[in-house]
Design an enzyme around this catalytic site. Structure first.
Site, PDB file in Angstrom:
ATOM      1  N   ASP A  10      26.436   2.293 -28.721  1.00 49.07           N
ATOM      2  CA  ASP A  10      27.186   3.465 -28.291  1.00 49.07           C
ATOM      3  C   ASP A  10      26.266   4.378 -27.455  1.00 49.07           C
ATOM      4  O   ASP A  10      25.038   4.217 -27.477  1.00 49.07           O
ATOM      5  CB  ASP A  10      27.668   4.173 -29.562  1.00 49.07           C
ATOM      6  N   LYS A 147      36.533  -0.816 -28.364  1.00 55.31           N
ATOM      7  CA  LYS A 147      35.174  -1.262 -28.061  1.00 55.31           C
ATOM      8  C   LYS A 147      34.950  -2.695 -28.565  1.00 55.31           C
ATOM      9  O   LYS A 147      34.294  -3.503 -27.903  1.00 55.31           O
ATOM     10  CB  LYS A 147      34.151  -0.317 -28.706  1.00 55.31           C
TER      11      LYS A 147
HETATM   12  O1  PGA Z   1      33.714  10.311 -26.237  1.00 53.55           O
HETATM   13  C1  PGA Z   1      33.174   9.967 -25.172  1.00 53.55           C
HETATM   14  O2  PGA Z   1      33.640  10.238 -24.062  1.00 53.55           O
HETATM   15  C2  PGA Z   1      31.918   9.132 -25.203  1.00 53.55           C
HETATM   16  O3  PGA Z   1      31.505   8.801 -26.436  1.00 53.55           O
HETATM   17  P1  PGA Z   1      30.711   7.512 -26.935  1.00 53.55           P
HETATM   18  O4  PGA Z   1      29.603   7.204 -25.966  1.00 53.55           O
HETATM   19  O5  PGA Z   1      30.194   8.028 -28.249  1.00 53.55           O
HETATM   20  O6  PGA Z   1      31.700   6.419 -27.065  1.00 53.55           O
END
Ligand code: PGA
Length: 225
Positions: A10, A147
């Site tokens: 992430d 994801k």
């Molecule tokens: O919420 C977002 O736009 C990005 O968040 P993430 O990189 O934690 O998936």
């Protein structure tokens, strides 16, 4: 490149820190870039490419999964992980948001509703879409896109057979954790994420990931025998 293990991480509050306005730390970027020469390493984020280009121009992983799984970016190619009919569905969703006076922004594919907790009921009742939460912010996605599904798609597309090690902190990382063989959470991860992790890092955000990757490279952590 050792393709027996694929790393997926992430971005917000995992590689980058809120304290630094989500700008990547140069040393974290350097370690990730180096690591990506030894193992496939994908950054898997809810963010759009245009923001990543501003926040992390020096980060050069093996590839990116963007917009929470709706888009992939590998070897300079942007790949859509959706059905074209989604754009008609999205128009209807926008009408609903307008009717409720809910402000939103549009990605290439998805719809972002920030600070959306008060609209949880409306958002969760939207048909033909999936709503993913990242703390207080919501992302409206084509059904089935998350994801995790994108990680599996990308692995197949690239012909990698390796086991998946996923690193994350929040609700929208759960689908990625479901398809992973090993789950790793940063020290600042939500309790529900730590609970389902095999490994909880000692440090927060990119500092934790950096130490973890260095230990893997030195053979101090053996993930898969
Ligand atoms: O919420 C977002 O736009 C990005 O968040 P993430 O990189 O934690 O998936």
């Amino acid at each position: 490149m050792n393709k027996d293990i694929i790393f997926v991480s992430d971005y917000d509050r995992t590689l980058s820190s809120e304290k630094n306005n989500f700008r990547i730390d140069k040393e974290v970027a350097r370690i990730v870039n180096d690591f990506s020469k030894t193992y496939p390493f994908f950054v898997v984020t809810g963010r759009e490419k245009k923001f990543i280009d501003i926040l992390a121009p020096e980060l050069k992983p093996t590839g990116w999964i963007l917009e929470n799984g709706a888009l992939m970016y590998v070897n300079g190619e942007l790949i859509y992980n959706i059905q074209p009919s989604w754009f008609d569905t999205r128009k209807n969703i926008i009408k609903i948001l307008d009717n409720y006076n809910i402000s939103y922004s549009l990605g290439n594919v998805i719809v972002y509703v920030d600070k959306a907790h008060e609209y949880k009921g409306v958002l969760n009742s939207i048909k033909d879409a999936t709503v993913e939460w990242n703390r207080n912010d919501a992302m409206i996605l084509p059904k089935g896109v998350d994801k995790g599904s994108a990680v599996i798609q990308l692995r197949e597309r690239l012909g990698y057979r390796g086991k998946i090690v996923a690193i994350g902190d929040s609700e929208n990382d759960i689908s990625m954790f479901r398809v992973a063989d090993i789950r790793v959470s940063v020290a600042n991860a939500l309790p529900m994420i730590k609970e389902i992790s095999e490994l909880i890092l000692e440090k927060e955000d990119g500092e934790g990931v950096k130490e973890f990757l260095l230990k893997v490279l030195k053979g101090e952590i053996i993930l898969i025998k």
